[in-house]
Design a protein around this motif. Structure first.
Motif, PDB file in Angstrom:
ATOM      1  N   ILE A 276      35.854  35.495  53.172  1.00  0.00           N
ATOM      2  CA  ILE A 276      35.373  35.078  51.847  1.00  0.00           C
ATOM      3  C   ILE A 276      34.795  36.316  51.170  1.00  0.00           C
ATOM      4  N   VAL A 277      35.193  36.587  49.937  1.00  0.00           N
ATOM      5  CA  VAL A 277      34.687  37.804  49.304  1.00  0.00           C
ATOM      6  C   VAL A 277      33.592  37.512  48.293  1.00  0.00           C
ATOM      7  N   ASP A 278      33.481  36.272  47.852  1.00  0.00           N
ATOM      8  CA  ASP A 278      32.463  35.949  46.855  1.00  0.00           C
ATOM      9  C   ASP A 278      32.000  34.515  47.116  1.00  0.00           C
ATOM     10  N   GLY A 281      32.143  32.091  44.126  1.00  0.00           N
ATOM     11  CA  GLY A 281      33.525  31.781  43.758  1.00  0.00           C
ATOM     12  C   GLY A 281      34.099  30.740  44.708  1.00  0.00           C
ATOM     13  N   LYS A 282      33.815  30.938  45.991  1.00  0.00           N
ATOM     14  CA  LYS A 282      34.312  29.992  46.997  1.00  0.00           C
ATOM     15  C   LYS A 282      33.634  28.634  46.807  1.00  0.00           C
ATOM     16  N   SER A 285      35.202  26.773  44.030  1.00  0.00           N
ATOM     17  CA  SER A 285      36.497  26.295  44.475  1.00  0.00           C
ATOM     18  C   SER A 285      36.322  24.988  45.253  1.00  0.00           C
ATOM     19  N   TYR A 316      24.896  30.689  44.404  1.00  0.00           N
ATOM     20  CA  TYR A 316      24.593  32.060  44.834  1.00  0.00           C
ATOM     21  C   TYR A 316      23.152  32.174  45.297  1.00  0.00           C
ATOM     22  N   LEU A 320      23.795  36.478  44.999  1.00  0.00           N
ATOM     23  CA  LEU A 320      24.202  36.919  43.655  1.00  0.00           C
ATOM     24  C   LEU A 320      24.386  38.444  43.595  1.00  0.00           C
ATOM     25  N   SER A 323      27.618  39.558  44.826  1.00  0.00           N
ATOM     26  CA  SER A 323      28.802  38.893  44.277  1.00  0.00           C
ATOM     27  C   SER A 323      29.658  39.920  43.556  1.00  0.00           C
ATOM     28  N   LYS A 324      30.866  39.522  43.202  1.00  0.00           N
ATOM     29  CA  LYS A 324      31.780  40.447  42.520  1.00  0.00           C
ATOM     30  C   LYS A 324      31.187  40.914  41.192  1.00  0.00           C
ATOM     31  N   LEU A 325      30.413  40.050  40.529  1.00  0.00           N
ATOM     32  CA  LEU A 325      29.834  40.464  39.247  1.00  0.00           C
ATOM     33  C   LEU A 325      28.449  41.103  39.437  1.00  0.00           C
ATOM     34  N   SER A 326      27.780  40.794  40.516  1.00  0.00           N
ATOM     35  CA  SER A 326      26.511  41.382  40.985  1.00  0.00           C
ATOM     36  C   SER A 326      25.286  41.225  40.068  1.00  0.00           C
TER      37      SER A 326
END
Ligand code: SF4
Ligand code: SF4
Ligand code: SF4
Lengths: 343, 145
Positions: A276-278, A281-282, A285, A316, A320, A323-326
């Protein structure tokens, strides 16, 4: 001279819970003291930065670092510890993914400082004093001035691995004593997992070790999301099947489903499973998959999602900052931090 | 990215479902329709396969905009309700973008059937125009003076 492995423990932006988890090892703590030499641990022992500086590079076997990186001081200290240590471990959710203090990445630091030092109802600060880089305090009785250098905050909170190279992660907010113990055993036995691994926990989802899993239906579909402060979960039935947003399905196991045992949904403190990268996001989903409406029922879908209060804190809560957006877009460097203030 | 005149050229990542939208992009090609070259199309089997993590990854890797496109609800989805799933996910995903301060125009969920090549061309044209107005995403994600 002892040949015991040297251990350093440093805290960054931390609530103290991670340190507490160390103390919670209870009698096992004695075994830790027998097995290692603690060379730096500001929370409990009076070692100074100079003591670490004097150690030869690479002479610390393991540095455990908890808390997020919020100050220049944290940044300098962890860089120093990296240089002096063979193994660096991000200990706890804050260090691994920013944790709860990472939620401040939704605000400019100026906003956060104003909230904390000026607006909070329990604050009395008529002179509107905010943190500064340097404070000069006049002491008329002694006819002298004292100077205090304060550590400068960073504009956003960073997880440890955005500042230095991290070898391993111990998850949890805080990690449970058992998880910590397992990780220590693995590390001290020299039985090292591949670099970057999560140690002490599992790579199966929390549901896998939850006693309510047997009551979880094959396909979970819900019409609304319930909150534990508004509705009481029935015991002995999968919380998710009852409509409570339990993060178990997307969270790493290892805690033995502690919160569920207390009849509270999992909030995800053991973080991301491998792959899982975020986390958020997961989570989105997953929420989208279990909601039982079709697109024509647009209003119901909106209503169901509006039923999630503090929903960034839901998806998050601990991650957070990783996260991809951080952080929130458009965050600026703080303007309200003055260089020098004389009082 | 900018063109020879130095004008900002947005990068758009598109997740297109195999059965509808991807076929529409193909049709646009074989029908010799023209549209701006700012899109990078990734074919997925179903819009329901698109995890919001993919979209976040695209933004983090430098996309200025992302389109997720699939078959019209209710009944066109090859997998019966993959598009429902996509719809619910991205409804929530939009809330995430809003909270994180990212303009809504940077993300579109579209239903484009295999026959709607002209709709595909229209969506790309619209999005390129909107993103040109907004400018690149990256500077917003860097902490600035
Ligand atoms: S991980 Fe949890 S317990 Fe540890 S410092 Fe952060 S908030 Fe506290
Ligand atoms: S969803 Fe929550 S309550 Fe249900 S099995 Fe998983 S961890 Fe247990
Ligand atoms: S149940 Fe979830 S929130 Fe509670 S300790 Fe375990 S991982 Fe953390």
């Amino acid at each position: 001279m002892s040949e015991k492995p040297k251990v350093a423990w440093y805290w960054c932006a931390s609530c103290g819970g991670c340190e507490e988890s160390f103390v919670d090892l209870a009698e096992r703590l004695l075994k830790v003291f027998e097995a290692v030499d603690i060379v730096f641990c500001p929370v409990a022992m009076d070692f100074k930065r100079e003591d670490v500086e004097k150690l030869p590079d690479g002479s610390i076997t393991v540095a455990l670092i908890n808390g997020g990186i919020r100050l220049k001081e944290h940044e300098e200290m962890v860089k120093l510890l990296r240089k002096k240590s063979k193994i660096v471990i991000a200990y706890g959710a804050c260090s691994a993914w920013g944790g709860i203090p990472g939620l401040a990445n939704l605000y400019n630091l100026d906003e956060a400082l104003e909230r904390k030092y000026l607006e909070v109802p329990t604050i009395e600060n008529p002179k509107e004093v905010l943190p500064t880089k340097k404070i000069i305090v006049n002491i008329p009785e002694a006819k002298m001035k004292a100077e205090l250098e304060l550590p400068e905050p960073l504009p956003v909170l960073l997880p440890l691995d955005k500042v230095i190279d991290v070898d391993y992660y111990i998850p949890g907010c805080p990690p449970t004593p058992d998880v910590f113990w397992n990780a220590l055993q693995a590390l001290l036995s020299g039985n090292l997992p591949p670099k970057g691994a999560i140690v002490g926990a599992s790579n199966r989802s929390l549901c896998d070790e939850c006693s309510l899993n047997e009551t979880k239906p094959e396909k979970v579909l819900v019409k609304e999301f319930k909150r534990p402060d508004k509705a009481k979960p029935e015991p002995n039935k999968c919380l998710l099947a009852q409509g409570f947003l339990c993060m178990g399905p997307v969270t790493r196991g290892g805690c033995t489903a502690l919160c569920i045992k207390g009849n509270m949904p999992c909030t995800g403190c053991f973080g991301l499973l491998d792959g899982i990268v975020d986390y958020g996001g997961k989570a989105i989903s997953y929420f989208g998959s279990i909601l039982d409406y079709s697109p024509v029922e647009e209003k119901e879908i909106k209503k169901a999602f509006d039923g999630i209060p503090d929903w960034i804190g839901t998806i998050y809560r601990y991650s957070l900052a990783a996260s991809k957006l951080s952080h929130k877009a458009g965050i600026k460097k703080p303007k309200r931090i003055k260089e020098v203030v004389e009082i | 990215m900018s063109d020879s005149k130095g004008e900002f050229e947005p990068k758009i990542v598109v997740y297109a479902c195999n059965w509808c939208t991807y076929a529409a992009t193909d049709l646009a090609g074989t029908s010799r329709m023209s549209y701006p070259p700012n899109v990078r199309i990734i074919r997925v089997m179903c819009s329901g396969r698109v995890d919001p993590q993919f979209v976040l990854q695209a933004f983090a890797d430098g996309a200025d905009g992302v389109i997720v496109a699939g078959c019209h609800p209710p009944a066109d989805c090859h997998y019966i309700e993959g598009n429902y799933k996509a719809y619910r996910r991205f409804e929530l995903f939009r809330k995430l973008l809003e909270t994180m301060g990212i303009e809504q125009e940077r993300f579109r969920l579209e239903w484009i059937s295999a026959a709607e090549a002209s709709r595909w061309v229209q969506v790309v044209n619209e999005m390129v125009a909107q993103l040109k107005k907004l400018g690149p995403l990256k500077p917003n994600l860097e902490v600035r003076e």
